[in-house]
Each structure stands twice: as C-alpha cells, then as structure tokens.
Scaffold this motif. Structure first.
Motif: not given
Length: 407
Positions: A34-49, A57-63, A287-292
């Motif tokens: 998906a283009p938005a994830y491709a941009e956000r996760l650019k430079g990360f190797d899925p095999a290493a996660v 280390d991956l960026p959060v996506l805030r709801k 990131a849901l914005g909820d605390l626990t």
C-alpha cells in the motif's frame, strides 16, 4: 468456567512471541504494498523486524491522524492495498474514519472474548450495539455467530420492542454498553417485563465502574468487559480471573510513552499501540490514544498472553496555551534532549488573567544549570516560556499523564 477457547490461549508466552514475530515480516511486506505504508516504512527491511525491539524502531501511525489521511486519499488513506470490493462490509466512524470488514470467519477476533465471558454455542445473544453504518453491531454480531450463537440484532433503544424479543426468544446473553443494560433492566422492572433469561453479558464502549458492576451482578447477570476499537475489533478482554484484561491472539500490543513510539518500563502507564497480523488489512503500530499498563505474570485463569489493566484514560493530552497547541510529543522531545531525566509533567495553570505553565522533571542530581537548560529547551520546542521544577526520581505519578491542565 475453566475451559479455554483453544490451545493457543494457554501456550507458553515464548512460543506465542516466536509465532507472532515469525509471521510479522510477511505482514509488513503486505502492508508495504500500500502506498502510504510504503512511504512510512521506506528504508526498513521487513525480514529484519523479528523482535519487539526491532518493531519499536518503526514509526507509529496515530489514530488521530486518520481522518485527515482518509480525506486526502479516500477511502483508506493509502494504507490498504486491496480494493474496497474485496471486503465484506464497509463502515464509517466519526472523523470520518473508514473501516472495512474482512470476509474471513470472526473478522473482528471477538469469539474468544465472548467465550471467556461464558457464552457458548447455541446461546441466544441480544446484541444492542448499533448496526447503522458503524462497525460496533457487526463486530459483536460476527463474533457471536463465529462462536455458534444465534444473534438478535436489536441495536440500541426501542426498549418496548426489545422486551417483546426477550420474552419470545429468551436470550441468555447480552452484548452492548453497560449503560444500556442498566436502562433495559430498569425499564423492565418499572413496567413488569420479564428479562430474567439474561444471565451473562459482554460490555464495552463505556465506563463500567465498580458501583454499576455490583448493581448488574446483584440483578443476576455475570458481566465482563472487553476493550476494542472500530479499527481492530476486540483487543483485550476480561476472564473469570477478574484480574485485568488478557490481550487477544494474533495481535502485538505495545505500551509506549505518550507522544513517542518508545516502549515504557515494565508496569508504567503508557499509550496502547497495536500491530495486527491480517495481511489483507494490516495495522502497523497503530497508536490508539488510550492509556493502560501491563500487569506482571500470567492470569490465574490459565491464559498466558500479556495482560493489561484496561482503559486508564486518554494519551492525547494536547492543550492550547496562550493560543499555541502544546503536545505530548514536544514534552517527550525535551526528555530526549537531556539525558538522565525521568518522568516529565507539564502543569498548565492561570496566573492572574494569563496562562502559565510549569514543567516538572525528575532529575538526579538537580542543578541550577540543568534547570536553566531545560527551560531553554521548553521555550525552543513549544515557543512558549515556562517555569521548570526539578524533583526527585519517582516523585511524579505513574499515570501516563504528560500534560495536566489545571485551569
């Protein structure tokens, strides 16, 4: 109740972690189609996660970002590679945020939450969550049917017609908000209607304080709580142990410092971040914005997954001060600039007729030069001046609050 939904609930936690992180790289590859994830996760190797440290280390996506993102690139903000027509149902939630429902069995992962609350195949369930455009009603409907229950799609309101259905079908279970359950019970008592068939409930979507829990229990209904969202379905749920909520299978739940993607220390309060393992519609560090906070050890009920305390407030504490928005991530940035600081808390007050703010920071040892340096960072980052108080380590409460508005 001692049985479990399946053997996965009682496997060793190490085996569960190994399974989740063995599957994660393929899910990341699917997300990056998906283009938005491709941009956000650019430079990360899925095999290493393949570990929590690598995931952090991956960026959060805030709801809270989703409404603007969905508006800019309808309907899903570029985060879903699949065509909308490949899903079973298409919903909207306030924002608006647009949510698809998958075609697989139990798409919202709720059957095991109902099972933990005592629901069993062939039970009849009165589902009072709304079925109109939003996913709430369908989340619990699909979950109950996946468990083998029959569902009365009642929705909220219209108590007179609900009484007719209850007296005719004699449902043993209820799903809905705790508030509406009380409304239903009170209305039945005042009008002489028979709702005594309802013996258990799974409630969500509103606070369920101890006083209301005791009242519902006193009326002969064993009610359990679940925590979920319209994006992810059921995330965690109570069991007969009544000790926190067990995290659902097939999800990776992290607790991070509000305003960051950095995991908190064990037991600290922080923001819930969830990664789902559905390659058709993955969520990566939402990131849901909820605390626990996480509870130590495993549940006495025998389920071995991570446990959380439940909902403990909102992490999005953005506050307007002198016409400027101050955000938790700005306070977190101050902490990163000054090594050795513990918790930080910005207190917002009024002095005379003017907004004022004081940043309290845990530091050892305190010094005038450190206080001055932090004050300079506070001004540089927030563009506002404020006082700084240095306090001892462990002084500030462990409640996840970064900004407290006392005006």
């Amino acid at each position: 109740m001692t049985a479990h939904y399946d053997a996965r609930e009682t496997r060793e936690q190490a085996a569960r972690e190994a399974d989740l992180f063995a599957r994660l790289p393929e899910v990341l590859r699917a997300a990056m189609a998906a283009p938005a994830y491709a941009e956000r996760l650019k430079g990360f190797d899925p095999a290493a996660v393949t570990s929590r440290a690598a995931l952090a280390d991956l960026p959060v996506l805030r709801k809270s970002e989703l409404p603007a993102l969905h508006k800019a690139s309808a309907p899903f903000g570029g985060f879903v590679a699949a065509a909308p027509g490949s899903f079973a149902r298409l919903f909207t939630s306030p924002g608006p945020i647009f949510e698809p429902e998958g075609r697989q069995a139990d798409p919202w992962r709720g059957a095991r939450a109902l099972f933990a609350a005592g629901f069993r195949p062939d039970d009849i369930v009165l589902n009072t969550f709304s079925y109109h455009l939003t996913p709430g009603g369908f989340i619990f409907d699909a979950s109950a049917r996946a468990l083998g229950c029959a569902v009365i799609p009642a929705g909220p309101g219209n108590t007179e017609q609900q009484f007719e259905l209850i007296e005719a079908y004699r449902p043993v279970g209820y799903s809905g908000t705790p508030d509406f359950l009380k409304i239903l019970l009170d209305a039945a008592a005042s009008s002489g209607r028979d709702v005594s068939s309802i013996k258990r409930a799974l409630v969500s979507g509103a606070a369920f304080p101890p006083s209301l829990q005791a009242e519902i229990k006193g009326r002969g209904i064993d009610a359990y709580q679940a925590f979920g969202t319209a994006d992810l379905g059921l995330i965690a749920f109570e069991t007969e142990a009544r000790e926190g909520m067990v995290v659902n299978e097939d999800l990776i739940l992290e607790i991070v410092k509000p305003g960051t993607g950095d995991p908190v220390a064990p037991g600290d309060v922080g923001e819930i971040v969830v990664t789902s393992l559905d390659p058709h519609h993955p969520w990566i560090r939402l990131a849901l914005g909820d605390l626990t906070a996480a509870l130590p050890g495993t549940s006495p009920c025998g389920r071995t997954n991570m446990r959380i305390k439940g909902w403990m407030g909102r992490a999005d504490q953005t506050t307007k001060i002198k016409g400027m928005f101050v955000r938790p991530e700005q306070i977190a940035e101050i902490g990163k600039r000054h090594a050795g600081l513990g918790r930080l808390r910005l207190i917002v007050t009024r002095q005379g007729e003017t907004d004022a703010m004081t940043l309290r920071a845990e530091a050892a040892p305190p010094s005038d030069s450190l206080r001055d340096d932090i004050a300079a960072s506070l001004r540089a980052i927030t563009k506002l001046g404020g006082a700084v108080e240095l306090v001892g380590p462990g002084t500030l409460p462990n409640d996840g609050k970064v900004i407290v508005d006392e005006r």
